[in-house]
Design an enzyme around this catalytic site. Structure first.
Site, PDB file in Angstrom:
ATOM      1  N   GLU A   1     -53.715  63.440  32.123  1.00  0.00           N
ATOM      2  CA  GLU A   1     -52.298  63.561  31.772  1.00  0.00           C
ATOM      3  C   GLU A   1     -51.422  62.667  32.657  1.00  0.00           C
ATOM      4  OE1 GLU A   1     -48.977  67.164  31.340  1.00  0.00           O
ATOM      5  OE2 GLU A   1     -50.909  67.544  32.308  1.00  0.00           O
TER       6      GLU A   1
ATOM      7  N   LYS B   1     -46.984  66.500  23.824  1.00  0.00           N
ATOM      8  CA  LYS B   1     -47.278  67.823  24.379  1.00  0.00           C
ATOM      9  C   LYS B   1     -46.318  68.851  23.794  1.00  0.00           C
ATOM     10  CE  LYS B   1     -48.222  69.982  28.904  1.00  0.00           C
ATOM     11  NZ  LYS B   1     -48.309  69.720  30.352  1.00  0.00           N
TER      12      LYS B   1
ATOM     13  N   CYS C   1     -53.030  69.255  28.420  1.00  0.00           N
ATOM     14  CA  CYS C   1     -53.050  70.305  29.450  1.00  0.00           C
ATOM     15  C   CYS C   1     -52.666  71.683  28.913  1.00  0.00           C
ATOM     16  CB  CYS C   1     -52.160  69.894  30.620  1.00  0.00           C
ATOM     17  SG  CYS C   1     -52.539  70.786  32.164  1.00  0.00           S
TER      18      CYS C   1
ATOM     19  N   SER D   1     -53.715  74.060  71.028  1.00  0.00           N
ATOM     20  CA  SER D   1     -53.380  75.153  71.938  1.00  0.00           C
ATOM     21  C   SER D   1     -54.589  75.904  72.465  1.00  0.00           C
ATOM     22  CB  SER D   1     -52.467  76.147  71.210  1.00  0.00           C
ATOM     23  OG  SER D   1     -53.182  76.786  70.173  1.00  0.00           O
TER      24      SER D   1
END
Length: 560
Positions: A41, A112, A148, A311
């Site tokens: 896409e 789409k 999609c 740390s």
């Protein structure tokens, strides 16, 4: 028919690079006798382009790229994603489109239909839904091309009023092709397989599904493109987190040449929607997604070197290990900044970690800097008792040192805060919340421990003492995270219900959690939205991450 899936890593707006990748794949597929090649896409411009779509020049460049690509589509059919201008002039100016190219011409365009606006998606802001649905005929086959979200509108409670495959079925297609940009989260691979299987079962057609791969700032696309035959057997799966070009032969009877990877009965029928947090769920995929997120953020932004504060705690250790894997150990610089409240083993643990990883590190004590701040503030602070103000001075001193070194040498600062801390506000603005990209900001503390175990799966990279000692910010004598926060094993489960599952306080309490604790935790989450609103982008690995996919008011009364 020989069909290739081109699973590629695109760069938003980098038309030259994207077009070159697409054309190279077309040429390789042609040499291998392909009839058709499928890309993902919006492959021409990269996904998600967001407000770039509002620039006329951006759309012109998309069209110029299509013009270059179609010249390579001579003896081969090409399906590629790009915006298409709306010439009807009703609705928005653009469609999200799949172009079908053949004989050096644009033979068809599919638009789409289902435009998502949930979580990280905002497509209806830019695109108009499809008006028409037509199959595209190619070499004796009718192709039903969707994009999609178009294949996700199944089930008893569809999100959209129109199901495009229902429309396309009226024209009796022979196969389904879906081009996708489906983001990764640690539940989503099973979701995809389930939804594609549901489409195949419903329409009794084979499905070729091509997904993008690569990271775009906070969103990671994992690829894992799929091929199903008409009987819902999984016959092809491209790798996760890798670019890949692979061909499959579709037979006239809807079968796919080659061995079946997973029989239809073994392909999941339902989405993976965990009711509770499982910190070990798909931890290898989370690891690989974070590595890709770091690598692509740096590579696509033109950065090469990272810096972080080390740390001796587990968050910075896991972040350092991930960064060394993504960028190379020589490109990640760790800065150890002990104060008078730091324990000796914190420094030695951090040193041992860097020795194990073979990355450069420096020790820059902050005691004198901290004392200087207190001295200058003495006339204002007077004799007020030690409080959060003094703690935060230490954190901000470290943030200033890290940014100074980053500016001087051209590093990008990696933030090491985890999701549990960000959720509850357990962090200092402009101090340990500084950074260019949040590596662990979508991983709960218990998931960070699971990542550490995964990193150490073959040998000890993160020293055992870092993993086993009680977490502490070391901003006052004897401080432990447990002084301010509930036990992470309980905290994370409550946070997961509220953030990922969107369960309200009564629903969470009904699961057996202490009522007062639930109220306390949820209040912390909501009161600290202002901090998260100022935070850097976070690499998304969960179904609901802080950042662009979670929109909560800073000023709000709910649960406050």
């Amino acid at each position: 028919m020989k069909i290739f899936l081109a699973q590629q890593n695109y760069h938003i707006g980098n038309f030259e690079s994207n077009t070159e990748k697409i054309c190279c794949a077309i040429d390789l597929a042609k040499k291998d006798g392909a009839d058709l090649i499928v890309f993902s896409e919006l492959s021409v411009c990269g996904y998600p382009p967001r407000d770039f779509l509002e620039f006329n020049d951006f759309i012109n460049k998309c069209n110029e790229a299509i013009d270059i690509i179609r010249k390579h589509a001579d003896t081969i059919g090409v399906i590629v994603g790009a915006p298409d201008r709306n010439t009807v002039k009703e609705g928005k100016d653009l469609f999200n489109a799949a172009y079908f190219l053949y004989n050096k011409e644009i033979k068809g365009i599919a638009h789409k239909t289902c435009l998502p606006t949930y979580d990280v998606f905002d497509e209806y802001r830019y695109f108009e839904p499809a008006y028409h649905w037509n199959v595209i005929e190619f070499k004796g086959k009718k192709l039903a091309i969707t994009i999609c979200e178009d294949i996700w509108n199944l089930g008893d409670n569809p999100l959209y009023r129109i199901c495009p495959m229902d429309k396309l079925m009226e024209q009796q297609p022979d196969l389904m092709i879906n081009i996708s940009a489906s983001p990764f989260d640690y539940t989503h691979e099973q979701d995809r397989k389930a939804i594609i299987k549901a489409n195949v079962v419903k329409y009794k057609l084979p499905m070729f599904y091509c997904n993008g791969v690569g990271s775009q700032t906070e969103i990671v696309f994992d690829g894992a493109s799929l091929v199903f035959d008409k009987n819902a057997n999984l016959c092809g799966q491209l790798p996760m987190f890798q670019s890949k070009l692979e061909g499959f032969v579709l037979n006239d009877d809807g079968s796919i040449d080659g061995p079946i990877i997973t029989q239809a009965k073994d392909v999941p029928d339902t989405d993976l929607n965990p009711i509770g947090l499982d910190e070990h769920l798909n931890i290898a995929d989370i690891h690989d997604a974070l590595v890709m997120g770091i690598k692509d953020y740096f590579g696509k932004m033109g950065f090469s070197k990272a810096i972080l504060g080390s740390s001796g705690g587990i968050d910075s250790a896991v972040t350092l290990a991930l960064a060394c894997t993504a960028l190379g150990s020589e490109n990640v610089r760790a800065i150890l900044m002990p104060s008078q409240y730091s324990t000796g083993h914190s420094v030695s643990d951090a040193e041992q970690l860097s020795k194990n990883l073979n990355n450069p590190y420096d020790i820059v004590p902050i005691k004198n800097i901290y004392d200087s701040f207190l001295s200058e503030l003495k006339p204002i602070f007077k004799d007020l008792p030690f409080s959060l103000a003094e703690e935060n001075i230490q954190s901000r001193s470290r943030g200033n040192l890290l940014m100074a070194i980053a500016n001087k040498f051209g590093y990008i600062l990696l933030n090491t805060s985890n999701k549990s801390e960000l959720a509850t506000g357990y962090g200092t603005l402009y101090g340990d919340m500084a950074g260019g990209i949040g590596v662990l900001g979508d991983c709960y503390k218990m998931q960070v421990y699971a990542l550490a175990a995964y990193i150490n799966r073959d040998k000890e990279i993160i020293p055992t003492n870092i993993i086993t000692k009680a977490p502490s910010a070391e901003l006052r004598p004897g401080q432990k995270d447990a002084d301010s926060l509930p036990d992470y094993a309980i905290l994370d489960k409550i946070l997961y219900q509220y953030i990922e599952r969107r369960q309200g306080p009564n629903e969470i309490k009904a699961q057996g959690f202490d009522a007062a604790l639930v109220d306390r935790v949820l209040k912390m989450v909501n009161l600290n939205e202002y901090k998260r609103n100022q935070f850097c982008p976070i690499i998304r690995v969960s179904p609901k991450a802080f950042g662009v996919g979670r929109r909560v008011p800073i000023v709000g009364k709910y649960l406050s």
